[in-house]
Design an enzyme around this catalytic site. Structure first.
Site, PDB file in Angstrom:
ATOM      1  N   ASP A   8       0.799  -1.244   0.000  1.00  0.00           N
ATOM      2  CA  ASP A   8       0.000   0.000   0.000  1.00  0.00           C
ATOM      3  C   ASP A   8       0.828   1.290   0.000  1.00  0.00           C
ATOM      4  O   ASP A   8       0.533   2.222   0.766  1.00  0.00           O
ATOM      5  CB  ASP A   8      -0.968   0.001   1.195  1.00  0.00           C
ATOM      6  CG  ASP A   8      -1.986  -1.136   1.150  1.00  0.00           C
ATOM      7  OD1 ASP A   8      -1.949  -1.942   0.206  1.00  0.00           O
ATOM      8  OD2 ASP A   8      -2.806  -1.220   2.079  1.00  0.00           O
ATOM      9  N   ASP A  46      -4.457  -0.783  -2.003  1.00  0.00           N
ATOM     10  CA  ASP A  46      -5.748  -0.638  -1.326  1.00  0.00           C
ATOM     11  C   ASP A  46      -6.684   0.030  -2.335  1.00  0.00           C
ATOM     12  O   ASP A  46      -6.323   1.056  -2.935  1.00  0.00           O
ATOM     13  CB  ASP A  46      -5.521   0.247  -0.089  1.00  0.00           C
ATOM     14  CG  ASP A  46      -6.419  -0.098   1.080  1.00  0.00           C
ATOM     15  OD1 ASP A  46      -6.692  -1.294   1.322  1.00  0.00           O
ATOM     16  OD2 ASP A  46      -6.848   0.845   1.785  1.00  0.00           O
ATOM     17  N   HIS A  81     -10.558   6.721   1.780  1.00  0.00           N
ATOM     18  CA  HIS A  81      -9.178   6.701   1.271  1.00  0.00           C
ATOM     19  C   HIS A  81      -9.089   5.689   0.135  1.00  0.00           C
ATOM     20  O   HIS A  81      -9.880   4.744   0.066  1.00  0.00           O
ATOM     21  CB  HIS A  81      -8.196   6.313   2.385  1.00  0.00           C
ATOM     22  CG  HIS A  81      -8.442   4.938   2.929  1.00  0.00           C
ATOM     23  ND1 HIS A  81      -9.406   4.670   3.872  1.00  0.00           N
ATOM     24  CD2 HIS A  81      -7.870   3.741   2.628  1.00  0.00           C
ATOM     25  CE1 HIS A  81      -9.413   3.372   4.136  1.00  0.00           C
ATOM     26  NE2 HIS A  81      -8.509   2.773   3.387  1.00  0.00           N
ATOM     27  N   LYS A 106      -6.889  -4.932  -3.281  1.00  0.00           N
ATOM     28  CA  LYS A 106      -7.647  -5.511  -2.172  1.00  0.00           C
ATOM     29  C   LYS A 106      -8.575  -4.462  -1.587  1.00  0.00           C
ATOM     30  O   LYS A 106      -8.311  -3.267  -1.691  1.00  0.00           O
ATOM     31  CB  LYS A 106      -6.695  -6.040  -1.105  1.00  0.00           C
ATOM     32  CG  LYS A 106      -5.800  -4.971  -0.519  1.00  0.00           C
ATOM     33  CD  LYS A 106      -4.772  -5.540   0.432  1.00  0.00           C
ATOM     34  CE  LYS A 106      -3.900  -4.475   1.031  1.00  0.00           C
ATOM     35  NZ  LYS A 106      -4.616  -3.521   1.884  1.00  0.00           N
ATOM     36  N   CYS A 151      -1.993  -3.058   7.585  1.00  0.00           N
ATOM     37  CA  CYS A 151      -1.873  -3.930   6.414  1.00  0.00           C
ATOM     38  C   CYS A 151      -0.566  -4.721   6.382  1.00  0.00           C
ATOM     39  O   CYS A 151      -0.552  -5.877   5.960  1.00  0.00           O
ATOM     40  CB  CYS A 151      -2.081  -3.123   5.145  1.00  0.00           C
ATOM     41  SG  CYS A 151      -3.806  -2.571   5.000  1.00  0.00           S
TER      42      CYS A 151
HETATM   43  C1  VGL Z   1      -4.635   0.406   5.658  1.00  0.00           C
HETATM   44  C2  VGL Z   1      -6.276   1.219   7.023  1.00  0.00           C
HETATM   45  C3  VGL Z   1      -7.206   1.118   6.017  1.00  0.00           C
HETATM   46  C4  VGL Z   1      -3.190   0.041   5.503  1.00  0.00           C
HETATM   47  C5  VGL Z   1      -5.554   0.279   4.638  1.00  0.00           C
HETATM   48  O1  VGL Z   1      -2.700   0.018   4.354  1.00  0.00           O
HETATM   49  O2  VGL Z   1      -2.536  -0.232   6.540  1.00  0.00           O
HETATM   50  N1  VGL Z   1      -5.001   0.867   6.859  1.00  0.00           N
HETATM   51  N2  VGL Z   1      -6.828   0.650   4.836  1.00  0.00           N
HETATM   52 ZN    ZN Z   2      -8.192   0.746   3.257  1.00  0.00          ZN
END
Ligand code: VGL
Ligand code: ZN
Length: 197
Positions: A8, A46, A81, A106, A151
């Site tokens: 991510d 993400d 996000h 994902k 993540c």
């Molecule tokens: C993530 C919160 C929501 C991450 C992704 O990449 O850690 N955290 N979506």
């Molecule tokens: Zn997320």
């Protein structure tokens, strides 16, 4: 065979983004430098629809960073996000994306979040990544990227449970650290057999 799993590294998780992780952009050069040392490079992305159930804005009276119960377990509510097709969902512009063998997305199902690169948050629905890595004879995984306590941690713990040798390269990660979530994640990772380097 060794794979680097870059979790991510997206605009919305870097300073100025919708769910910015402090210092998130600082790790890009270290990640780029690690890529040539690995046989396989995988990027995760993400990738949420605007109506995703993990967004606080999609629920009446909910605030970001609140915890709710979903039918698959507890879920933190986030600011919107990494919405599909928006600039915030893109990779950090300095990330060496050309080197990647695979980009795996994902979190695209509206009713379930997916922190891990291997399973959605029900811990059952697979993303297909384990099969890809096994087909490529990968047995050793190094994790970098964002966020270490969400993540990255969930991905590394799933990898260890699936039988891969899993290491988190801590210098090339940064954490959200919500109510002690970083210390908890480090304990949980060690207990799951993940190496912290
Ligand atoms: C993530 C919160 C929501 C991450 C992704 O990449 O850690 N955290 N979506
Ligand atoms: Zn997320």
């Amino acid at each position: 065979m060794r794979a680097l799993i870059v979790v991510d590294m997206q605009v919305d998780f870097c300073p100025g983004g919708a769910l910015a992780v402090a210092g998130g952009d600082e790790i890009v050069p270290a990640i780029n430098d690690l890529m040539p040392d690995h046989d396989v490079v995988v990027l995760t992305q993400d990738w949420h629809p605007q109506d995703h159930s993990s967004f606080a804005a999609n629920r009446p009276d909910a605030q970001p960073f609140e915890l709710v119960q979903m039918d698959y377990g507890p879920q933190v509510l986030w600011p919107a996000h990494c919405v599909i097709g928006t600039p915030g969902a893109g990779f950090h512009p300095a990330l060496a994306t050309d080197v990647a063998d695979l980009v795996i997305r994902k979190g695209f199902r509206p009713n379930i979040d997916s922190y891990s690169a291997f399973f959605e948050n029900d811990h059952v629905t697979p993303t297909g990544l384990a099969g890809y890595l096994r087909d490529r004879a990968v047995d050793e995984l190094s994790f970098v990227g964002l966020a270490q306590d969400f993540c990255v941690a969930w991905s590394a713990m799933d990898a260890a449970r699936l039988g891969f040798r899993a290491t988190v390269i801590e210098d090339a990660t940064r954490a959200i650290d919500l109510d002690g979530s970083l210390a908890q994640a480090r304990d949980d990772m060690r207990a799951a057999g993940v190496r912290l380097a």
